[in-house]
Motif scaffolding. Structure first.
Motif, short mmCIF file in Angstrom:
data_model
loop_
_atom_site.label_atom_id
_atom_site.label_comp_id
_atom_site.label_asym_id
_atom_site.label_seq_id
_atom_site.Cartn_x
_atom_site.Cartn_y
_atom_site.Cartn_z
N GLY A 105 -20.72 22.28 -14.45
CA GLY A 105 -22.01 22.49 -15.10
C GLY A 105 -23.07 21.54 -14.58
O GLY A 105 -22.86 20.75 -13.66
N ARG A 106 -24.24 21.63 -15.17
CA ARG A 106 -25.38 20.87 -14.71
C ARG A 106 -25.28 19.40 -15.11
O ARG A 106 -24.98 19.07 -16.26
CB ARG A 106 -26.65 21.49 -15.30
CG ARG A 106 -27.94 21.06 -14.60
CD ARG A 106 -29.11 21.92 -15.06
NE ARG A 106 -28.90 23.33 -14.70
CZ ARG A 106 -29.81 24.27 -14.90
NH1 ARG A 106 -30.97 23.98 -15.46
NH2 ARG A 106 -29.56 25.52 -14.54
N HIS A 107 -25.53 18.52 -14.13
CA HIS A 107 -25.41 17.08 -14.36
C HIS A 107 -26.55 16.35 -13.65
O HIS A 107 -27.08 16.83 -12.64
CB HIS A 107 -24.08 16.55 -13.80
CG HIS A 107 -22.91 16.78 -14.70
ND1 HIS A 107 -22.41 18.04 -14.95
CD2 HIS A 107 -22.12 15.91 -15.39
CE1 HIS A 107 -21.36 17.94 -15.76
NE2 HIS A 107 -21.17 16.66 -16.04
N TYR A 108 -26.90 15.21 -14.21
CA TYR A 108 -27.72 14.25 -13.47
C TYR A 108 -26.81 13.61 -12.43
O TYR A 108 -25.70 13.16 -12.74
CB TYR A 108 -28.29 13.17 -14.38
CG TYR A 108 -29.16 13.69 -15.49
CD1 TYR A 108 -30.49 14.06 -15.26
CD2 TYR A 108 -28.67 13.78 -16.79
CE1 TYR A 108 -31.30 14.52 -16.28
CE2 TYR A 108 -29.47 14.25 -17.82
CZ TYR A 108 -30.79 14.62 -17.57
OH TYR A 108 -31.58 15.08 -18.58
N CYS A 109 -27.27 13.52 -11.19
CA CYS A 109 -26.45 12.98 -10.11
C CYS A 109 -27.23 11.91 -9.34
O CYS A 109 -28.45 11.98 -9.23
CB CYS A 109 -26.01 14.07 -9.14
SG CYS A 109 -25.12 15.44 -9.90
N ARG A 110 -26.49 10.94 -8.82
CA ARG A 110 -27.09 9.93 -7.95
C ARG A 110 -26.12 9.55 -6.85
O ARG A 110 -24.93 9.32 -7.12
CB ARG A 110 -27.50 8.68 -8.72
CG ARG A 110 -28.31 7.70 -7.86
CD ARG A 110 -28.54 6.37 -8.53
NE ARG A 110 -27.30 5.58 -8.61
CZ ARG A 110 -27.26 4.31 -8.97
NH1 ARG A 110 -28.37 3.68 -9.31
NH2 ARG A 110 -26.11 3.66 -9.03
N LEU A 111 -26.60 9.50 -5.62
CA LEU A 111 -25.82 9.08 -4.47
C LEU A 111 -26.42 7.79 -3.94
O LEU A 111 -27.60 7.76 -3.57
CB LEU A 111 -25.83 10.17 -3.40
CG LEU A 111 -24.99 9.90 -2.15
CD1 LEU A 111 -23.50 9.90 -2.50
CD2 LEU A 111 -25.28 10.94 -1.08
N ALA A 112 -25.62 6.73 -3.90
CA ALA A 112 -26.12 5.43 -3.44
C ALA A 112 -24.94 4.54 -3.09
O ALA A 112 -23.79 4.81 -3.45
CB ALA A 112 -26.99 4.77 -4.51
N VAL A 113 -25.23 3.45 -2.37
CA VAL A 113 -24.23 2.44 -2.05
C VAL A 113 -24.25 1.38 -3.14
O VAL A 113 -25.32 0.86 -3.49
CB VAL A 113 -24.49 1.81 -0.67
CG1 VAL A 113 -23.55 0.62 -0.44
CG2 VAL A 113 -24.30 2.85 0.43
N GLU A 114 -23.08 1.06 -3.68
CA GLU A 114 -22.95 0.06 -4.73
C GLU A 114 -21.98 -1.02 -4.27
O GLU A 114 -21.05 -0.74 -3.51
CB GLU A 114 -22.44 0.69 -6.03
CG GLU A 114 -23.36 1.77 -6.59
CD GLU A 114 -22.82 2.35 -7.88
OE1 GLU A 114 -21.77 1.86 -8.36
OE2 GLU A 114 -23.43 3.29 -8.42
N PRO A 115 -22.17 -2.27 -4.73
CA PRO A 115 -21.23 -3.33 -4.36
C PRO A 115 -19.87 -3.10 -5.00
O PRO A 115 -19.76 -2.54 -6.09
CB PRO A 115 -21.90 -4.61 -4.90
CG PRO A 115 -22.80 -4.12 -5.99
CD PRO A 115 -23.28 -2.77 -5.58
#
Length: 226
Positions: A105-115
């Motif tokens: 289903g529909r989601h808020y998404c984020r793609l990023a580099v994290e420590p």
């Protein structure tokens, strides 16, 4: 007869032991090298499998983006725009999570580099869509590590009208009335620095979900890779 019954001398025995020891060292080194080659081959196979799984996940999630517009309070911009925050090193949007992750289903998404332990990690975070125009509580969102360790994530966004790439979206200097009706880029170019073996550049075609695309009339839509 005395000479025929004579045994080996101490020097001959020592020479034989030295030669046998050298032979054993050579065989042990060859076995260690063979084991190291086998381990490296297994690591490369595992890395290739992980890369294919990551590419498939990114293609699925980025390939179906919600173009539903929300009111903006930004001067000089359109009155409404979709939630699509695009920078050179991170991307946030509303997408469709695959059901195989237990979060369809529909989601808020984020793609990023994290420590993380041992260095940076390329992480996809997602939280159920609530109808709000934005989302910022990423620390409490669910996460999926795409690949680690990672040194840097570089993103570019393609203007479908001109075919030009930009490090941010919307492209600087491009009027909003010149953007596509969805106000979304045509594709996202993803470059990940750090994993071994290194990833080739990945380009994911961005397709708005049919229910949110103001220009959609018939047919179904899905994601893909160039």
């Amino acid at each position: 007869m005395k000479r025929l019954r004579r045994g080996f001398t101490l020097v001959e025995v020592l020479i034989a032991l030295v030669l046998l020891s050298l032979l054993m060292l050579v065989l042990a080194g060859a076995l260690r090298a063979l084991g190291g080659v086998e381990e490296r081959v297994e690591q490369r196979i595992t890395a290739a499998d992980d890369e294919r799984a990551a590419v498939r996940l990114l293609g699925d999630v980025l390939g179906r983006v919600s173009a539903r517009r929300f009111p903006l309070r930004q001067a000089g911009g359109p009155a409404e725009a979709p939630f699509f925050e695009a920078t050179p090193n991170a991307l946030s949007w509303i997408g469709i999570m695959p059901a195989r992750f237990g979060a369809g289903g529909r989601h808020y998404c984020r793609l990023a580099v994290e420590p993380g332990p041992g260095g940076g990690r390329l992480v996809l975070r997602y939280a159920p869509w609530t109808g709000a125009p934005t989302f910022a509580d990423w620390d409490h969102a669910q996460s999926q590590v795409i690949v680690a360790p990672v040194q840097q994530l570089s993103l570019r966004y393609q203007d479908p009208a001109s075919g030009q790439w930009s490090a941010v979206w919307p492209p600087p200097g491009v009027p909003f009335n010149a953007l596509p009706s969805t106000l979304l880029p045509g594709a996202v170019d993803i470059q990940v620095e750090g994993p071994e073996p290194s990833w080739p550049p990945l380009t994911v075609v961005v397709v708005a979900t049919r229910s949110s695309d103001p220009s959609a009339a018939t047919g179904s839509f899905g994601g893909g890779r160039l």
